[in-house]
Design an enzyme around this catalytic site. Structure first.
Site, mmCIF file in Angstrom:
data_model
loop_
_atom_site.group_PDB
_atom_site.id
_atom_site.type_symbol
_atom_site.label_atom_id
_atom_site.label_comp_id
_atom_site.label_asym_id
_atom_site.label_seq_id
_atom_site.Cartn_x
_atom_site.Cartn_y
_atom_site.Cartn_z
ATOM 1 N N ASP A 83 1.169 41.710 -24.482
ATOM 2 C CA ASP A 83 0.517 42.717 -23.629
ATOM 3 C C ASP A 83 -0.463 42.067 -22.655
ATOM 4 O OD1 ASP A 83 0.091 45.431 -22.896
ATOM 5 O OD2 ASP A 83 -1.800 45.451 -23.998
ATOM 6 N N LYS A 130 -7.824 41.709 -8.402
ATOM 7 C CA LYS A 130 -9.270 41.867 -8.585
ATOM 8 C C LYS A 130 -10.034 41.019 -7.577
ATOM 9 C CE LYS A 130 -9.308 43.189 -13.432
ATOM 10 N NZ LYS A 130 -10.157 44.383 -13.428
ATOM 11 N N GLU A 159 -11.836 43.586 -24.797
ATOM 12 C CA GLU A 159 -11.888 45.044 -24.642
ATOM 13 C C GLU A 159 -12.636 45.649 -25.822
ATOM 14 O OE1 GLU A 159 -8.000 46.795 -22.922
ATOM 15 O OE2 GLU A 159 -7.365 45.206 -24.255
ATOM 16 N N LYS A 219 -8.699 43.551 -28.699
ATOM 17 C CA LYS A 219 -9.177 44.931 -28.649
ATOM 18 C C LYS A 219 -10.294 45.098 -29.670
ATOM 19 C CE LYS A 219 -5.256 47.293 -26.742
ATOM 20 N NZ LYS A 219 -5.992 47.602 -25.512
ATOM 21 N N HIS A 236 -2.151 43.520 -12.167
ATOM 22 C CA HIS A 236 -3.309 44.012 -11.415
ATOM 23 C C HIS A 236 -4.514 43.068 -11.494
ATOM 24 C CE1 HIS A 236 -4.284 45.872 -15.340
ATOM 25 N NE2 HIS A 236 -5.529 45.712 -14.945
ATOM 26 N N HIS A 285 -1.622 38.641 -17.778
ATOM 27 C CA HIS A 285 -2.950 38.506 -17.170
ATOM 28 C C HIS A 285 -3.584 37.131 -17.410
ATOM 29 C CE1 HIS A 285 -2.412 42.669 -16.577
ATOM 30 N NE2 HIS A 285 -2.865 43.085 -17.738
#
Ligand code: NAP
Length: 482
Positions: free
Chosen positions: A229, A176, A210, A334, A172, A234
Site C-alpha cells: 500500500d 506534493k 499515519e 498506521k 500523489h 510512495h
C-alpha cells in the site's frame, strides 16, 4: 489554457468527493479551468444531474471551507454533468458516448477512480466505443496491482487501448509541494550536488507515519498490507527523487529514466535479508488522540487471525558509485504516534573536531517535511552565545509560505492540471512500476517462505521495538536522533 472534457469514473466515490472535485473547484477559483471545459461524473447509480450537483456541492463546501463562494460555485456547477455506467455491463456506456460525441478536437481525460479490478472493463468499453482520440489521456489511481503479475495484467489491458504516452499513473506523493521543492533544491542549486553522495552523506531516512487505523477499508487493507500500500509506491518514489542522478532536462522521460535506474540499482532483499533488514508490524489496541482505539484484529472486515502488516521498516541499499555504503532506512505504519511524512538526510561528522568534548556533537541534517506542513530545514552547528566556544545545532529554515505568499497547491490540484497540460513528469511510467514490483515481490515471498510474522506494537507508539533494533544495529536511531 486548453479546455477539456473529463470523464470521472467513480465520480460518486470517496476520492472523487473528498479530493478530486474539490481540487478542480480550487483550480476553477484560480482561473485555471478554461471556458468550455466539462466534467462528467459517472458511477452505477441512477442519479439526475441536479442530484449529482447537489452531492458535489456538499462535498466541495466541506473540503474547500473558507474558499467556498456561492457565485463561483454556481459557475462551477455549470461544468458538472452525470451519466450512469457500469464497468461490468458493456451496454451501459451510452451516456458517456453521447457526452463526448462531436467533441473529438477537445482534450479528453478519463480518470479511473474506481477499484483497479474494474480498469480492464472500463478500458475495454472506452476502446470498443472508439472514444480514444489523439488528445485523450487516461489517469489510473493506485494500487496498480498486487504484484508484478497482476500489475502486468492491468497494464496490458490499459496498454491495448491507450499508448504509453497517454497513460498517467498517479502517485500523489509526487505532486506534493515539498517533493517539488526537493527537486528544485537538488537541481536548481550548486550547493548540495558535491555533497549529495557517499563520503558526505551517512544515511537517509524516509518516514511516512499515519495516526489513523484502517477505518472502513479493513477488507481492502487486509488483502494489501503496508508494503504494497505504501512502500511499493510512495516511499520508493521518494527514495528515487533523493537518489536519482541529475537528469539532462526536466522532460518527463529524462526524469523517469533516472528514477528507473535507481529502482534497478536497489540491492534485492532476499533470503535471510528479510529477517535482518526488514521488520513487519501490526498494531494492537492502544490510544490515538487520547482516546482508546481497537487493535488491527478488532477492526471491521479484518479476520481475527490476520497476519497482514500495518507497519514496515526496512533498510535499502543502492548499488551505484554515488550511494554504495549509504543505507536508506524506510518506515511506514498506521496508528503511529504522529501524522508525519519526512525525509531526513544525515551528513557525515567533521573528520576532526577542534571544539573539544563539551560541544554538542551533532551532524548536519537536511530535513524535508511533507506532512503535516511543507518545510525544508538544514540543521547546522552554531556557536552558543556566552563564554567559551560551545556549539549547538541551529536550524536554517526555508519558510516557503512566507517567501512566496501564494496559496500552495494541493497534490491533486497540481497533478490534475498536469494531466490537462499533458505533462507526464510526475507520473509513473510502466517500466518504473515494473521495477518497483520486481524489488517488492521477493520481500513478500521471503516473508511467506520464512514465516516472518508481524510483530505487535501498541497503537499510538512508534512501531515495534524490532524497528529500533534494525537501525540501532548500524549505530543510528530513527528521526536522525543519535
Ligand atoms: P469508493 O469510495 O469505494 O468509490 C468507488 C466508486 O466506483 C464509486 O463512485 C462507485 O459508485 C463506483 N463503482 C463501483 N463499482 C462500479 C462499477 N462496476 N462500474 C462503475 N462504477 C463503479 O472508492 P474510493 O475510495 O473513491 O477509491 C477509488 C480508487 O482510488 C481506488 O482504486 C482506491 O484504491 C484509490 N485511492 C483512493 C484513495 C482515497 O483516499 N479514497 C486514496 C488513494 C487511492 P457506484 O457504487 O454507485 O457504482
Amino acid at each position: 489554457m486548453q479546455s477539456f472534457d473529463l470523464v470521472l469514473f467513480g465520480g460518486t466515490g470517496d476520492l472523487a468527493m473528498r479530493k478530486l472535485l474539490p481540487a478542480l473547484f480550487r483550480r476553477f477559483l484560480a482561473g485555471q479551468i478554461a471556458p468550455g471545459s466539462r466534467i462528467l461524473g459517472t458511477a452505477r447509480g441512477d442519479l439526475s444531474r441536479e442530484a449529482y450537483i447537489a452531492q458535489v456541492e456538499q462535498s466541495v463546501a466541506k473540503y474547500c471551507e473558507g474558499q467556498f463562494d456561492a457565485a463561483q460555485w454556481s459557475a462551477f456547477a455549470q461544468l458538472l454533468h452525470y451519466g450512469s455506467a457500469d464497468a461490468q455491463a458493456p451496454d451501459s456506456f451510452g451516456a458517456i458516448a453521447a457526452f463526448l460525441a462531436g467533441r473529438e478536437a477537445i482534450t479528453r481525460l478519463f480518470f479511473l477512480s474506481t477499484a483497479p479490478a474494474l480498469f480492464a472493463g472500463l478500458c475495454a468499453q472506452i476502446g470498443r466505443l472508439g472514444l480514444v482520440t489523439p488528445e485523450t489521456r487516461v489517469v489510473l489511481e493506485k494500487p496498480l496491482g498486487q504484484d508484478l503479475a497482476s500489475a502486468n495484467t492491468i497494464n496490458e489491458c490499459v496498454g491495448s487501448v491507450f499508448a504509453e504516452h497517454q497513460i498517467y499513473r498517479i502517485d500523489h506523493y509526487l505532486g506534493k509541494e515539498a517533493v517539488q521543492n526537493l527537486i528544485a533544491l537538488r537541481f536548481g542549486n550548486t550547493l548540495f550536488e558535491p555533497l549529495w553522495r557517499r563520503g558526505s552523506i551517512r544515511h537517509v531516512q524516509i518516514t511516512v507515519a499515519e495516526t489513523l487505523g484502517v477505518a472502513t477499508r479493513g477488507p481492502f487493507y487486509d488483502q494489501t498490507g503496508a508494503l504494497r500500500d505504501m512502500v511499493q509506491n510512495h516511499l520508493l518514489q521518494l527514495l528515487c527523487i533523493i537518489a536519482m542522478e541529475p537528469p539532462a532536462s526536466s522532460d518527463a522521460d529524462a526524469m523517469r529514466d533516472e528514477k528507473l535506474k535507481v529502482l534497478r540499482a536497489l540491492r534485492p532483499l532476499a533470503g535471510s535479508d528479510v529477517t535482518t533488514k526488514t521488520v513487519r508490524g501490526q498494531y494492537r489496541a492502544g490510544a490515538a488522540n487520547g482516546q482508546p482505539v481497537p487493535g488491527y484484529h478488532e477492526e471491521a472486515g479484518v479476520p481475527a487471525d490476520s497476519s497482514t502488516e500495518t507497519y514496515v521498516a526496512l533498510k535499502a541499499e543502492i548499488d551505484t558509485w554515488r550511494w554504495a555504503g549509504v543505507p536508506f532506512y524506510l518506515r511506514t505504519g498506521k496508528r503511529l504516534q504522529e501524522q508525519s511524512s519526512e525525509i531526513v538526510i544525515t551528513f557525515e561528522d567533521v573528520p576532526h573536531s577542534i571544539f573539544g568534548g563539551g560541544s554538542a556533537a551533532s551532524p548536519n541534517r537536511l530535513r524535508i517535511c511533507l506532512q503535516p506542513t511543507d518545510s525544508i530545514t538544514l540543521s547546522i552547528l552554531a556557536k552558543k552565545p556566552g563564554d567559551g566556544l560551545k556549539l549547538q545545532p541551529v536550524d536554517l529554515s526555508l519558510d516557503l509560505a512566507a517567501s512566496f505568499k501564494t496559496q500552495q497547491l494541493d497534490a491533486y490540484e497540481r497533478l490534475l492540471m498536469d494531466v490537462v497540460k499533458g505533462n507526464l513528469t510526475l507520473f509513473m511510467r510502466r517500466d518504473e512500476l515494473d521495477a518497483a514490483w520486481r524489488w517488492i515481490d521477493p520481500i513478500r515471498e521471503g516473508w511467506l517462505q520464512q514465516d516472518v510474522r508481524p510483530k505487535g506494537y501498541t497503537a499510538g507508539s512508534w512501531g515495534p521495538a524490532a524497528a529500533s533494533a534494525l537501525i540501532g544495529r548500524d549505530g543510528f536511531a530513527w528521526n536522525g536522533e543519535l
